[in-house]
Design a protein around this motif. Structure first.
Motif, short mmCIF file in Angstrom:
data_model
loop_
_atom_site.label_atom_id
_atom_site.label_comp_id
_atom_site.label_asym_id
_atom_site.label_seq_id
_atom_site.Cartn_x
_atom_site.Cartn_y
_atom_site.Cartn_z
N ASN A 22 52.18 6.37 -13.27
CA ASN A 22 51.71 5.26 -14.07
C ASN A 22 50.29 5.44 -14.59
OD1 ASN A 22 54.16 4.14 -13.43
ND2 ASN A 22 53.35 3.03 -11.66
N SER A 23 49.46 6.07 -13.80
CA SER A 23 48.07 6.18 -14.22
C SER A 23 47.81 7.58 -14.78
CB SER A 23 47.16 5.91 -13.02
OG SER A 23 47.48 6.82 -12.00
N ASN A 24 46.66 7.74 -15.38
CA ASN A 24 46.34 9.02 -16.00
C ASN A 24 45.63 9.94 -15.02
OD1 ASN A 24 47.40 8.16 -18.43
ND2 ASN A 24 45.48 7.13 -18.94
N THR A 25 46.25 10.15 -13.86
CA THR A 25 45.60 11.06 -12.92
C THR A 25 45.82 12.50 -13.35
OG1 THR A 25 47.51 10.49 -11.61
CG2 THR A 25 45.38 9.86 -10.72
N ALA A 26 45.01 13.37 -12.82
CA ALA A 26 45.09 14.78 -13.18
C ALA A 26 46.45 15.36 -12.77
CB ALA A 26 43.98 15.54 -12.47
N LEU A 27 46.92 16.32 -13.54
CA LEU A 27 48.13 17.04 -13.16
C LEU A 27 47.80 17.96 -11.99
CD1 LEU A 27 49.56 18.27 -16.59
CD2 LEU A 27 50.07 16.17 -15.36
N THR A 28 48.78 18.19 -11.14
CA THR A 28 48.54 19.18 -10.10
C THR A 28 48.63 20.56 -10.75
OG1 THR A 28 50.86 19.39 -9.51
CG2 THR A 28 49.59 17.73 -8.34
N GLU A 29 48.04 21.53 -10.05
CA GLU A 29 48.03 22.89 -10.58
C GLU A 29 49.45 23.38 -10.87
OE1 GLU A 29 46.14 25.47 -7.85
OE2 GLU A 29 44.73 26.21 -9.33
N ALA A 30 50.35 23.13 -9.91
CA ALA A 30 51.72 23.61 -10.06
C ALA A 30 52.37 23.01 -11.30
CB ALA A 30 52.54 23.27 -8.82
N GLY A 64 61.70 25.62 -3.34
CA GLY A 64 61.86 24.25 -2.89
C GLY A 64 60.92 23.30 -3.61
N THR A 65 59.66 23.71 -3.74
CA THR A 65 58.67 22.91 -4.45
C THR A 65 59.05 22.78 -5.92
OG1 THR A 65 57.04 23.93 -3.02
CG2 THR A 65 56.22 22.67 -4.87
N LEU A 66 59.51 23.90 -6.49
CA LEU A 66 59.87 23.92 -7.90
C LEU A 66 60.99 22.94 -8.18
CD1 LEU A 66 59.51 25.22 -10.66
CD2 LEU A 66 61.16 26.95 -9.99
N TYR A 67 61.98 22.92 -7.29
CA TYR A 67 63.12 22.02 -7.47
C TYR A 67 62.66 20.57 -7.53
CZ TYR A 67 67.90 20.30 -6.74
OH TYR A 67 69.11 19.70 -6.87
N GLY A 68 61.77 20.20 -6.59
CA GLY A 68 61.25 18.84 -6.58
C GLY A 68 60.44 18.53 -7.83
N ALA A 69 59.63 19.52 -8.24
CA ALA A 69 58.78 19.32 -9.41
C ALA A 69 59.63 19.16 -10.67
CB ALA A 69 57.82 20.50 -9.57
N LEU A 70 60.66 20.00 -10.81
CA LEU A 70 61.53 19.92 -11.99
C LEU A 70 62.20 18.55 -12.04
CD1 LEU A 70 63.36 23.37 -12.18
CD2 LEU A 70 61.56 22.51 -13.65
N SER A 71 62.65 18.06 -10.88
CA SER A 71 63.34 16.79 -10.89
C SER A 71 62.38 15.66 -11.28
CB SER A 71 64.03 16.59 -9.55
OG SER A 71 63.60 15.44 -8.93
N LYS B 58 69.47 14.92 -1.67
CA LYS B 58 70.80 14.48 -2.09
C LYS B 58 70.84 14.22 -3.59
CE LYS B 58 73.31 14.80 1.41
NZ LYS B 58 72.54 14.66 2.62
N LYS B 59 70.03 13.23 -4.00
CA LYS B 59 70.06 12.88 -5.41
C LYS B 59 68.89 13.52 -6.12
CE LYS B 59 71.96 8.36 -4.97
NZ LYS B 59 71.39 7.05 -4.78
N SER B 60 69.15 14.08 -7.27
CA SER B 60 68.06 14.67 -8.02
C SER B 60 68.42 14.72 -9.49
CB SER B 60 67.80 16.06 -7.48
OG SER B 60 67.05 16.79 -8.40
N ALA B 61 67.39 14.67 -10.34
CA ALA B 61 67.63 14.75 -11.77
C ALA B 61 68.06 16.15 -12.18
CB ALA B 61 66.37 14.35 -12.52
N THR B 102 48.89 21.79 -1.03
CA THR B 102 48.97 20.50 -0.34
C THR B 102 50.15 19.67 -0.83
OG1 THR B 102 46.59 20.61 -0.39
CG2 THR B 102 47.55 18.61 0.45
N VAL B 103 50.38 19.71 -2.15
CA VAL B 103 51.47 18.88 -2.68
C VAL B 103 52.81 19.33 -2.10
CG1 VAL B 103 52.61 18.11 -4.77
CG2 VAL B 103 50.18 18.52 -4.80
N ALA B 104 52.99 20.66 -1.99
CA ALA B 104 54.24 21.17 -1.44
C ALA B 104 54.41 20.74 0.01
CB ALA B 104 54.26 22.69 -1.55
N LYS B 105 53.31 20.81 0.77
CA LYS B 105 53.39 20.40 2.18
C LYS B 105 53.73 18.92 2.27
CE LYS B 105 50.14 23.48 4.34
NZ LYS B 105 48.70 23.54 4.51
N LEU B 106 53.10 18.16 1.36
CA LEU B 106 53.32 16.71 1.33
C LEU B 106 54.79 16.41 1.05
CD1 LEU B 106 51.89 14.02 1.45
CD2 LEU B 106 51.33 14.27 -0.94
N GLN B 107 55.34 17.13 0.09
CA GLN B 107 56.73 16.93 -0.29
C GLN B 107 57.66 17.24 0.88
OE1 GLN B 107 58.02 19.57 -3.32
NE2 GLN B 107 59.65 18.25 -4.00
#
Lengths: 124, 188
Positions: A22-30, A64-71, B58-61, B102-107
């Motif tokens: 919602n806010s204009n926070t910085a993008l993460t590096e990834a 694993g991180t990529l999958y979450g980021a893509l979604s 489970k659910k993902s775009a 950190t973001v990956a660890k957080l996730q």
């Protein structure tokens, strides 16, 4: 049900993630590098290689991180699936940046430029 | 020479479990199967593989299956127990992730939190069934060995589960939540 429990116990990651949208926070590096890489259509493994080579091997994103980021990015509409997934790649899907994603990238670039400029000017 | 071995362990903390698997791998034992308590290993070159523990989404775009997606990215799937997934890759290919992402660890912590939260909710439902349905049923049924057994069993079951939740699950959830908080603080 899950959300009622969230209200009581609270998953801080989800709160943080929702606020980020919602806010204009910085993008993460990834995320920044994934968007940079997706200016041409790529599938998952391609994105990993591209981000790694763009950052000269400094940043390696796990699948694993990529999958979450893509979604996340798909939900926000910053990227979109590209073409039909057929041919040699079998079921592997490709992704590409959208106009909204490009806007975000430009805004982020401006923000970073401002940071660099001010850093150059004021750091003694 | 022995080519396989079995160890019995029970982990609550997935970080410790992952470190333990990597330790075994360094000693020349490659993990390949578990049922949550019994861990099976096959002989491998010492330090040939590195392991990562992950939780299913489970659910993902993303329309692709999580396991298929990660496999296509070069991580090999080892085993899945409930929604806990074990991955390995050759040490020569480098680590799974840049240290200090950190973001990956957080996730990952968030996924672990949801994993334990699901078991917490599931167990609560069992307690509710035992206490609100089985127990009254045992009292309502005509006096017999079975009705006595049902009352005792449901009371014992709900008490046991509540103890387990208080002693094991709640501390885990609190610890994971604290970890998420400290990771979020690191981001700013």
């Amino acid at each position: 049900m899950k959300y009622i429990v969230y209200l009581c116990i609270g998953n801080r990651y989800n709160e943080w993630r929702n606020n980020m949208g919602n806010s204009n926070t910085a993008l993460t590096e990834a995320v920044y590098y994934i968007l940079l890489a997706l200016q041409e259509p790529l599938h998952g493994y391609g994105i990993m290689q591209q981000t790694s080579s763009l950052s000269n091997g400094r940043l390696s994103i796990s699948a694993g991180t990529l999958y979450g980021a893509l979604s996340n990015l798909l939900e926000k509409g910053w990227i979109t699936p590209y073409g039909e997934s057929e041919g040699q790649d079998g079921r592997r899907k490709q992704y590409q940046i959208t106009d909204a994603g490009k806007e975000v990238l430009k805004a982020e670039l401006e923000r970073l430029e401002e940071l660099v400029e001010n850093g150059r000017k004021y750091i003694k | 020479m022995k080519t396989s071995k079995i160890l019995i362990r029970w982990f609550v903390d997935f970080d410790k479990e992952e470190a333990w698997l990597n330790e075994q791998s360094a000693k020349g034992w490659g993990f390949w199967h578990t049922n949550g308590v019994i861990y099976r290993f096959k002989a491998c070159q010492p330090g040939e593989f590195i392991y990562q523990i992950d939780f299913d989404e489970k659910k993902s775009a993303v329309g692709e299956d999580y396991v298929v997606f990660r496999n296509s990215c070069g991580d090999s799937f080892v085993h899945q127990w409930k929604s806990k997934i074990y991955w390995k890759r050759k040490s020569a290919d480098g680590p799974f992730e840049t240290e200090g992402n950190t973001v990956a660890k957080l996730q990952l912590t968030s996924k672990a939190f949801n994993f334990h939260l699901r078991s917490f909710i599931g167990l609560t439902v069992i307690v509710a069934i035992a206490y609100l349905i089985l127990n009254p049923l045992g009292r309502y049924l005509p006096e017999s060995v079975f009705s006595h057994w049902l009352t005792d069993f449901s009371a014992g079951l709900s008490f046991g589960i509540l103890c387990f939740q208080m002693i094991v699950l709640l501390p885990v959830l609190t610890r994971l939540r604290k970890k998420m908080n400290s990771l979020i603080k690191q981001l700013y």
